[in-house]
Design an enzyme around this catalytic site. Structure first.
Site, mmCIF file in Angstrom:
data_model
loop_
_atom_site.group_PDB
_atom_site.id
_atom_site.type_symbol
_atom_site.label_atom_id
_atom_site.label_comp_id
_atom_site.label_asym_id
_atom_site.label_seq_id
_atom_site.Cartn_x
_atom_site.Cartn_y
_atom_site.Cartn_z
ATOM 1 C CG ASP A 83 1.134 7.999 -2.176
ATOM 2 O OD1 ASP A 83 -0.064 8.064 -1.856
ATOM 3 O OD2 ASP A 83 1.943 7.194 -1.669
ATOM 4 C CD GLU A 126 -0.531 7.337 2.058
ATOM 5 O OE1 GLU A 126 -0.183 6.213 1.667
ATOM 6 O OE2 GLU A 126 -1.551 7.520 2.755
#
Length: 206
Positions: A83, A126
């Protein structure tokens, strides 16, 4: 004038002959067009259009298929959940175009670090995931740390960097389902975020 025995061919007959001759070519052209459309649809379903990594559904499907070949009680496997750190801040302060650049460059860092046979996909937003079949704990940790270090050098439009936090789930013997790997890696990722970001947290499945 035409001599005896000679005959003229009507325009309709000429057109008919031409169409018969062109028929196979037209069928081939239509078939190729249909195949091209099908290939584009398949690519759109399989791959994330921005990063070029697998889509979430394709990643899960391919990872499960790969696991099915390892379930014999002896093959190890690792799964990474990644992430981008402070991604919302990048979008808010530098704009969504910079956010897209961050995602594309992040995907490049991930893909360039992967060994042959690895499966990588964008899970959402993301967040990315990577399956490392037949990777021992040391190799999986090395891949994760390479990705993390490459992100430290990832600059966006200015001196702003885009670091990454990584959760690593490793199993000495591949489980029957990808789910426990995903769940464990996700919890490890949460610990990496909570622990200060830009780090790798590894957990071994019992």
């Amino acid at each position: 004038m035409l001599g005896t025995g000679e005959a003229t061919q009507s325009p309709v007959a000429t057109l008919s002959v031409a169409l018969v001759a062109l028929g196979p070519l037209l069928v081939a052209a239509v078939t190729l067009d249909r195949m091209a459309v099908q290939n584009k649809l398949h690519e759109a379903l399989e791959y994330d259009s921005l990063t070029g990594t697998l889509s979430r559904a394709a990643f899960l499907r391919r990872s499960q298929r790969r696991l099915n070949t390892l379930v014999d009680g002896s093959q190890p496997v690792a799964l990474l959940m990644l992430d981008l750190d402070d991604f919302k801040t990048i979008n808010d302060t530098m704009g969504h175009a910079a956010g897209d650049i961050a995602l594309v460059r992040s995907a490049g860092c991930i893909l360039s670090a992967l060994p042959h046979g690895a499966v990588a996909g964008r899970i959402g937003g993301e967040e990315f995931a990577v399956l490392l079949p037949m990777a021992d704990h040391e190799d999986a940790t090395a891949v994760a740390d390479t990705i993390r270090r490459d992100h430290e050098r990832l600059h966006l439009l200015s001196t702003r960097t885009a670091t990454v936090s990584i959760g690593l789930a490793w199993a000495p013997a591949a489980p029957a389902s990808v789910s426990p790997l995903l769940d464990t890696a996700d919890r490890a990722l949460y610990d990496a975020k909570r622990g200060g970001r830009n780090t790798v947290v590894a957990v071994t499945l019992a």
